[in-house]
Design a protein around this motif. Structure first.
Motif, PDB file in Angstrom:
ATOM      1  N   THR A 134       0.808  -1.230   0.000  1.00 39.94           N
ATOM      2  CA  THR A 134       0.000   0.000   0.000  1.00 39.94           C
ATOM      3  C   THR A 134       0.836   1.272   0.000  1.00 39.94           C
ATOM      4  OG1 THR A 134      -0.044   0.239   2.407  1.00 39.94           O
ATOM      5  CG2 THR A 134      -1.722  -1.193   1.435  1.00 39.94           C
ATOM      6  N   GLY A 135       2.076   1.195   0.476  1.00 41.59           N
ATOM      7  CA  GLY A 135       2.907   2.402   0.591  1.00 41.59           C
ATOM      8  C   GLY A 135       2.759   3.118   1.921  1.00 41.59           C
ATOM      9  N   ALA A 136       2.230   2.421   2.937  1.00 49.38           N
ATOM     10  CA  ALA A 136       2.054   3.063   4.242  1.00 49.38           C
ATOM     11  C   ALA A 136       3.135   2.618   5.224  1.00 49.38           C
ATOM     12  CB  ALA A 136       0.687   2.727   4.819  1.00 49.38           C
ATOM     13  N   GLN A 137       3.547   3.563   6.051  1.00 46.41           N
ATOM     14  CA  GLN A 137       4.563   3.296   7.062  1.00 46.41           C
ATOM     15  C   GLN A 137       3.934   3.376   8.453  1.00 46.41           C
ATOM     16  OE1 GLN A 137       9.018   4.332   7.560  1.00 46.41           O
ATOM     17  NE2 GLN A 137       7.917   6.215   7.166  1.00 46.41           N
ATOM     18  N   SER A 138       4.276   2.417   9.308  1.00 42.56           N
ATOM     19  CA  SER A 138       3.754   2.446  10.676  1.00 42.56           C
ATOM     20  C   SER A 138       4.830   2.918  11.632  1.00 42.56           C
ATOM     21  CB  SER A 138       3.254   1.058  11.076  1.00 42.56           C
ATOM     22  OG  SER A 138       2.113   0.724  10.318  1.00 42.56           O
ATOM     23  N   ASP A 139       4.388   3.365  12.810  1.00 44.92           N
ATOM     24  CA  ASP A 139       5.316   3.879  13.820  1.00 44.92           C
ATOM     25  C   ASP A 139       5.866   2.686  14.614  1.00 44.92           C
ATOM     26  OD1 ASP A 139       6.608   4.996  15.989  1.00 44.92           O
ATOM     27  OD2 ASP A 139       5.063   6.511  16.363  1.00 44.92           O
ATOM     28  N   ALA A 140       6.986   2.159  14.129  1.00 48.86           N
ATOM     29  CA  ALA A 140       7.530   0.922  14.707  1.00 48.86           C
ATOM     30  C   ALA A 140       7.874   1.104  16.180  1.00 48.86           C
ATOM     31  CB  ALA A 140       8.757   0.469  13.916  1.00 48.86           C
ATOM     32  N   LYS A 141       8.454   2.241  16.521  1.00 46.54           N
ATOM     33  CA  LYS A 141       8.870   2.441  17.916  1.00 46.54           C
ATOM     34  C   LYS A 141       7.658   2.400  18.846  1.00 46.54           C
ATOM     35  CE  LYS A 141      11.558   5.492  20.905  1.00 46.54           C
ATOM     36  NZ  LYS A 141      10.632   5.352  22.042  1.00 46.54           N
ATOM     37  N   ALA A 142       6.587   3.082  18.464  1.00 51.09           N
ATOM     38  CA  ALA A 142       5.381   3.107  19.311  1.00 51.09           C
ATOM     39  C   ALA A 142       4.809   1.701  19.467  1.00 51.09           C
ATOM     40  CB  ALA A 142       4.339   4.043  18.702  1.00 51.09           C
ATOM     41  N   LEU A 143       4.778   0.927  18.388  1.00 48.18           N
ATOM     42  CA  LEU A 143       4.194  -0.416  18.446  1.00 48.18           C
ATOM     43  C   LEU A 143       5.057  -1.344  19.303  1.00 48.18           C
ATOM     44  CD1 LEU A 143       3.055  -0.712  14.704  1.00 48.18           C
ATOM     45  CD2 LEU A 143       1.621  -0.214  16.693  1.00 48.18           C
ATOM     46  N   VAL A 144       6.373  -1.210  19.184  1.00 45.20           N
ATOM     47  CA  VAL A 144       7.277  -2.045  19.991  1.00 45.20           C
ATOM     48  C   VAL A 144       7.121  -1.690  21.475  1.00 45.20           C
ATOM     49  CG1 VAL A 144       9.721  -2.537  20.501  1.00 45.20           C
ATOM     50  CG2 VAL A 144       8.929  -2.456  18.120  1.00 45.20           C
ATOM     51  N   ASP A 145       7.030  -0.405  21.776  1.00 36.88           N
ATOM     52  CA  ASP A 145       6.856   0.012  23.178  1.00 36.88           C
ATOM     53  C   ASP A 145       5.606  -0.613  23.788  1.00 36.88           C
ATOM     54  OD1 ASP A 145       9.129   1.521  23.200  1.00 36.88           O
ATOM     55  OD2 ASP A 145       8.127   3.464  22.924  1.00 36.88           O
ATOM     56  N   ILE A 146       4.515  -0.598  23.051  1.00 35.63           N
ATOM     57  CA  ILE A 146       3.260  -1.171  23.559  1.00 35.63           C
ATOM     58  C   ILE A 146       3.433  -2.681  23.781  1.00 35.63           C
ATOM     59  CG2 ILE A 146       0.860  -1.688  22.958  1.00 35.63           C
ATOM     60  CD1 ILE A 146       0.896   1.046  21.422  1.00 35.63           C
ATOM     61  N   ALA A 147       4.040  -3.338  22.806  1.00 39.08           N
ATOM     62  CA  ALA A 147       4.252  -4.790  22.931  1.00 39.08           C
ATOM     63  C   ALA A 147       5.066  -5.096  24.192  1.00 39.08           C
ATOM     64  CB  ALA A 147       4.964  -5.327  21.691  1.00 39.08           C
ATOM     65  N   HIS A 148       6.112  -4.347  24.408  1.00 39.10           N
ATOM     66  CA  HIS A 148       6.982  -4.605  25.572  1.00 39.10           C
ATOM     67  C   HIS A 148       6.254  -4.340  26.889  1.00 39.10           C
ATOM     68  CE1 HIS A 148      10.998  -4.318  23.138  1.00 39.10           C
ATOM     69  NE2 HIS A 148      10.318  -5.416  22.903  1.00 39.10           N
ATOM     70  N   ARG A 149       5.406  -3.329  26.914  1.00 43.44           N
ATOM     71  CA  ARG A 149       4.645  -3.061  28.141  1.00 43.44           C
ATOM     72  C   ARG A 149       3.730  -4.234  28.491  1.00 43.44           C
ATOM     73  NH1 ARG A 149       1.416   1.148  27.033  1.00 43.44           N
ATOM     74  NH2 ARG A 149       2.716   2.412  25.646  1.00 43.44           N
ATOM     75  N   HIS A 150       3.389  -5.031  27.474  1.00 43.90           N
ATOM     76  CA  HIS A 150       2.550  -6.217  27.710  1.00 43.90           C
ATOM     77  C   HIS A 150       3.379  -7.501  27.667  1.00 43.90           C
ATOM     78  CE1 HIS A 150      -1.409  -4.166  27.650  1.00 43.90           C
ATOM     79  NE2 HIS A 150      -0.740  -3.273  26.938  1.00 43.90           N
ATOM     80  N   ASP A 151       4.686  -7.358  27.917  1.00 45.17           N
ATOM     81  CA  ASP A 151       5.586  -8.529  27.981  1.00 45.17           C
ATOM     82  C   ASP A 151       5.601  -9.374  26.722  1.00 45.17           C
ATOM     83  OD1 ASP A 151       6.646  -8.051  30.472  1.00 45.17           O
ATOM     84  OD2 ASP A 151       4.939  -8.989  31.507  1.00 45.17           O
ATOM     85  N   CYS A 152       5.491  -8.727  25.593  1.00 47.57           N
ATOM     86  CA  CYS A 152       5.572  -9.464  24.322  1.00 47.57           C
ATOM     87  C   CYS A 152       6.860  -9.105  23.599  1.00 47.57           C
ATOM     88  CB  CYS A 152       4.403  -9.093  23.410  1.00 47.57           C
ATOM     89  SG  CYS A 152       2.835  -9.766  23.953  1.00 47.57           S
ATOM     90  N   LEU A 153       7.439 -10.097  22.930  1.00 47.47           N
ATOM     91  CA  LEU A 153       8.540  -9.821  22.013  1.00 47.47           C
ATOM     92  C   LEU A 153       7.949  -9.354  20.676  1.00 47.47           C
ATOM     93  CD1 LEU A 153      11.079 -12.746  22.579  1.00 47.47           C
ATOM     94  CD2 LEU A 153      10.911 -10.536  23.730  1.00 47.47           C
TER      95      LEU A 153
END
Ligand code: PLP
Length: 392
Positions: A149-168
Motif C-alpha cells: 500500500t505504501g504506508a509506514q507504521s510507527d515501529a517504535k510506538a508499536l514495539v513500546d506497547i508490545a513490551h509493556r505487555h511482555d511481548c517480544l
C-alpha cells in the motif's frame, strides 16, 4: 534449434522490488567463486555481519543474511520464535500482514489479528486493546513499511506497547531497511527481517535478519524443535556464528553474498542518513510531479513511504495497458496494485539505486506521455517541471 544464452533487456525498475542493481554490485557478483569455508570467504562473511549491524543500527551478535528471499527471512523469524500453542498478535494493514498470519498458524500457534484499513498506518490504540484482551500473547508482529500500500507504521510506538505487555516483537523491515529510518536497538526491536532487492539494491534472494538477546533466549530454550531444519538458527549459527571455526550447514550462495557485501559497502560510503534523505527528496520531487499532473496518492502524507508511492489510477484508464506501454516504449517497470488494490493503484518504487532524480523525471515524463495518449484527463506537460523545481 539449440537454446541460446539469455540476455535480458535493460529496464529501469520502478516497481515494488527488485530495484535497479548497481553495476558495482553486478561486477562484484562476477568475481571468482571460492569455497564457502575458505578463510577469505569467512572474513567477508564477518564484514557482511558488521555492515548489516550498521544498516540495522544494532549491536546484535545474531545479525546475518538468510539464504533465501525476504519470505525466507520472514519464515526464519516465525519458525524460530513461535512454538505450538503460542498466541501471537499480528497487526495487518496490507498483504504482508496476511502472510504473517499464515506463518503463525503453520507454526501451530493462534494468530490474533489487529485489522487496520489498507493504506493506513497500524493504529497503536488497536494493538493496545488487543493486548489488553489477550493476556496470553507472547509475540507481536507487524510490517514497518507495507509495500502493498505504501504506508509506514510507527515501529517504535508499536514495539513500546508490545513490551509493556511482555511481548517480544517481530518486525518486517523488507522495504524500510536502507530507505527510511529503522533503528533496531533504539527502538528495542527483538527480531527483524529484510530483503536484498528493495532499498539495498542487491539482487533478490537474500534476507538480512537480526535477533536481540531476548529473542535469542527464546530460540535457545525452545521446548519443541524448530519445525524447519533449514531455518533452525540453532543449526545455522554453526556456520554464521562468531570465531574462525565454521561448520557446514548449507552451501552459502557465495556470489550472491559478494553482491550483498558490495551493496552494503555502497550504502556505508553514502552514509545511512544521507540515503534516507535521498529517498525523501526524490519522493518529494515525484510527488510534486504526480500532483501537478492531477493524480493523487493513496496514503495520507504523514504515513507515506518515500520509497513506495501508491498512486490512484485515473478513471477509465486500463491499468495493464499503461504498464505495458511504459515497459515497451520506455523500458520502464512500475508496479501493479496487490491484493485488494489490484487494478486500482500503481506502485512507483524509488528504492535504493533506483531513487535518483533522473528516474523521477523519466517516470513523470513517461507517465505524462502514455496517459495523454490513453486519453486520461491529466494536466499535460507540467509534471517534469514541477519535479525539477523541487530538485533544483
Ligand atoms: C517484498 C516483501 C516481502 C517478501 O520478500 P521476497 O523477497 O519477495 O520474498 C515481505 N515483506 C514485505 C513488506 C515486502 O515488501
Amino acid at each position: 534449434m539449440p537454446i541460446r544464452s539469455f540476455h535480458p533487456p535493460q529496464r529501469t525498475l520502478m516497481g515494488p522490488g527488485p530495484s535497479d542493481v548497481s553495476p558495482r554490485v553486478l561486477e562484484a557478483m562476477s568475481r571468482p567463486t571460492i569455497g564457502h569455508l575458505d578463510p577469505r570467504f569467512i572474513e567477508m562473511m564477518d564484514e557482511i555481519k558488521q555492515l548489516l549491524q550498521y544498516t540495522f543500527q544494532t549491536k546484535n551478535e545474531l545479525t546475518m543474511p538468510v539464504s533465501g528471499p525476504g519470505s525466507a527471512g520472514m519464515e526464519t523469524c516465525f519458525v524460530n520464535l513461535v512454538q505450538p500453542g503460542d498466541t501471537v498478535v499480528v497487526c495487518q494493514n496490507g498483504v504482508f500482514g496476511g502472510r504473517m498470519k499464515e506463518n503463525v498458524e503453520r507454526c501451530g500457534a493462534t494468530a490474533i489479528m489487529v485489522e487496520n484499513a489498507w493504506g493506513e498506518a497500524v493504529d497503536p490504540g488497536r494493538l493496545e486493546d488487543a493486548l489488553k484482551k489477550n493476556g496470553a500473547a507472547k509475540l507481536v508482529a507487524f510490517v514497518h513499511a507495507e509495500t502493498s500500500t505504501g504506508a509506514q507504521s510507527d515501529a517504535k510506538a508499536l514495539v513500546d506497547i508490545a513490551h509493556r505487555h511482555d511481548c517480544l516483537t517481530i518486525v518486517d523491515a523488507v522495504t524500510s531497511l536502507g530507505g527510511t529510518p529503522l533503528k533496531v536497538d533504539d527502538w528495542g526491536i527483538d527480531a527483524v527481517y529484510s530483503g536484498s532487492q528493495k532499498c539495498l539494491s542487491c539482487t533478490p534472494g537474500l534476507s538480512p535478519v537480526s535477533f536481540g538477546t531476548r529473542a535469542l533466549d527464546v530460540i535457545k530454550n525452545r521446548k519443541h524443535k524448530v519445525q524447519s531444519w533449514f531455518m533452525d538458527l540453532n543449526l545455522v549459527m554453526a556456520y554464521w556464528g562468531s570465531g574462525a571455526k565454521r561448520a557446514y550447514h548449507h552451501t552459502a550462495p557465495i556470489n550472491a553474498l559478494y553482491g550483498l557485501h558490495e551493496a552494503l559497502v555502497i550504502l556505508q560510503d553514502e552514509g545511512l542518513e544521507s540515503a534516507w534523505h535521498r529517498h525523501q527528496r526524490n519522493h518529494e520531487a515525484l510527488r510534486a510531479g504526480i500532483e501537478a499532473m492531477g493524480l493523487s496518492f493513496v496514503v495520507k502524507p504523514e504515513a507515506r513511504l518515500p520509497q513506495l508511492n501508491s498512486i490512484n489510477i485515473p478513471a477509465g484508464i486500463d491499468d495493464a495497458a499503461v504498464r505495458k506501454e511504459l515497459l515497451t516504449s520506455y523500458q520502464l517497470e512500475i508496479g501493479a496494485g496487490l491484493g485488494a488494490m489490484a487494478g486500482k493503484v500503481w506502485r512507483i518504487g524509488l528504492m535504493g539505486h533506483t531513487s535518483n532524480p533522473r528516474n523521477v523525471l523519466l517516470c513523470l515524463g513517461a507517465l505524462d506521455d502514455v496517459l495523454s495518449r490513453a486519453g486520461a484527463r491529466i494536466n499535460k506537460g507540467v509534471a517534469v517541471a514541477a519535479a525539477s523545481k523541487v530538485l533544483s
